[in-house]
Design a protein around this motif. Sequence first.
Motif, short mmCIF file in Angstrom:
data_model
loop_
_atom_site.label_atom_id
_atom_site.label_comp_id
_atom_site.label_asym_id
_atom_site.label_seq_id
_atom_site.Cartn_x
_atom_site.Cartn_y
_atom_site.Cartn_z
N HIS A 243 -6.15 4.35 -11.74
CA HIS A 243 -6.36 3.17 -10.90
C HIS A 243 -5.63 1.93 -11.42
O HIS A 243 -5.47 0.96 -10.68
CB HIS A 243 -7.86 2.86 -10.79
CG HIS A 243 -8.57 3.71 -9.79
ND1 HIS A 243 -8.24 3.72 -8.45
CD2 HIS A 243 -9.61 4.57 -9.92
CE1 HIS A 243 -9.04 4.55 -7.80
NE2 HIS A 243 -9.88 5.09 -8.68
N THR A 244 -5.19 1.96 -12.67
CA THR A 244 -4.52 0.79 -13.25
C THR A 244 -3.01 0.82 -13.06
O THR A 244 -2.33 -0.14 -13.43
CB THR A 244 -4.80 0.70 -14.76
OG1 THR A 244 -4.18 1.81 -15.44
CG2 THR A 244 -6.29 0.71 -15.05
N THR A 245 -2.46 1.89 -12.48
CA THR A 245 -1.01 2.05 -12.45
C THR A 245 -0.38 1.41 -11.22
O THR A 245 -1.00 1.31 -10.15
CB THR A 245 -0.63 3.54 -12.47
OG1 THR A 245 -1.12 4.17 -11.28
CG2 THR A 245 -1.22 4.24 -13.69
N SER A 246 0.88 1.03 -11.37
CA SER A 246 1.61 0.44 -10.24
C SER A 246 1.88 1.49 -9.17
O SER A 246 1.91 1.15 -7.97
CB SER A 246 2.93 -0.16 -10.74
OG SER A 246 3.73 0.84 -11.35
N HIS A 248 -0.08 3.90 -8.19
CA HIS A 248 -1.28 3.99 -7.35
C HIS A 248 -1.38 2.78 -6.42
O HIS A 248 -1.63 2.92 -5.21
CB HIS A 248 -2.52 4.09 -8.23
CG HIS A 248 -3.81 3.92 -7.48
ND1 HIS A 248 -4.23 4.82 -6.52
CD2 HIS A 248 -4.77 2.95 -7.54
CE1 HIS A 248 -5.39 4.42 -6.03
NE2 HIS A 248 -5.73 3.29 -6.62
N ALA A 249 -1.15 1.59 -6.97
CA ALA A 249 -1.23 0.38 -6.15
C ALA A 249 -0.21 0.41 -5.01
O ALA A 249 -0.52 0.05 -3.87
CB ALA A 249 -1.02 -0.85 -7.03
N ASP A 250 1.00 0.85 -5.32
CA ASP A 250 2.04 0.92 -4.30
C ASP A 250 1.69 1.94 -3.22
O ASP A 250 1.93 1.71 -2.02
CB ASP A 250 3.38 1.30 -4.94
CG ASP A 250 3.94 0.19 -5.81
OD1 ASP A 250 3.45 -0.95 -5.71
OD2 ASP A 250 4.86 0.47 -6.60
N VAL A 252 -1.33 2.93 -2.28
CA VAL A 252 -2.42 2.40 -1.45
C VAL A 252 -1.89 1.34 -0.49
O VAL A 252 -2.22 1.34 0.71
CB VAL A 252 -3.53 1.80 -2.34
CG1 VAL A 252 -4.55 1.04 -1.49
CG2 VAL A 252 -4.22 2.91 -3.12
N ALA A 253 -1.02 0.47 -0.99
CA ALA A 253 -0.44 -0.57 -0.13
C ALA A 253 0.38 0.04 1.00
O ALA A 253 0.31 -0.43 2.15
CB ALA A 253 0.42 -1.52 -0.97
#
Length: 266
Positions: A243-246, A248-250, A252-253
């Motif tokens: 959950h802390t990785t870029s 994963h964030a990318d 989800v976005a």
Amino acid sequence: MSDILQCQENDGIVTLTINRPEQRNPVSDMDMIDALCDALERADSDLQTRVVILTGAGSAFSTGGNIHSMQPGGGLVDRSAVRTRYNYRNGIQRLPLLFERLEVPVLAAVNGPAIGAGCDLACMCDIRIASSKAKFAESFVKLGIVPGDGGAWLLPRVVGFSKACELAFTGDVIDAQQALACGLVSQVVEPDQLNDVTLQLARRIAANPGYAVRMTKRLMREARTASLSTILECSAAAQALSHTTSEHADAVAAFLARSAAVPAKA
């Protein structure tokens, strides 16, 4: 890299080719064990490596042990039984222990016979794709010996206990379609398609975030022997990291952006 084990890297995919075709690619000699261990440890420690493909040169994947070195005083077999035990522990048994520690996925492209220790080597890999010319045998009993390389642990986890017993007790050779039927391999393809099909699968794996694939593999491996509560705890820890990785964030976005672009139905 040694001539006995060819190594090719392309876009995060490392292909290792056992290169003793004139001997049908035995894996029990110490120089081959050293070469395999060195190459696999190097691939695993390089986070840019996403997938490893293991195959054999020539007509065989690996026919296992070098029978010429099974005489007392040659290879693993010493005139002293105590020394032979030591040779196994510090020789071929290093391979299953290493494969069990690896986090990088390993695909076996089984181009031909995988016999004895060669069959067990294929079972050490995570996924096996077979040429239609491949054959498999857990053939140790035919030589009056047992699976000294961990086959008694490996094979039941791939094909189930009953089928593993059948193969290990008879030493029978099975063809690629029989291997597919019992789950020993996941695909059977024509010989001229093996490399391309295996590479396509490797690329689909490599397209995913490497840390997520590696941690997923670790969970899958541990789940074969650990309790559910232990795996849930390990999964929670791995998920907290994810959950802390870029990446994963990318992801989800990108998903939310696609969802927002889809018109709501009336």
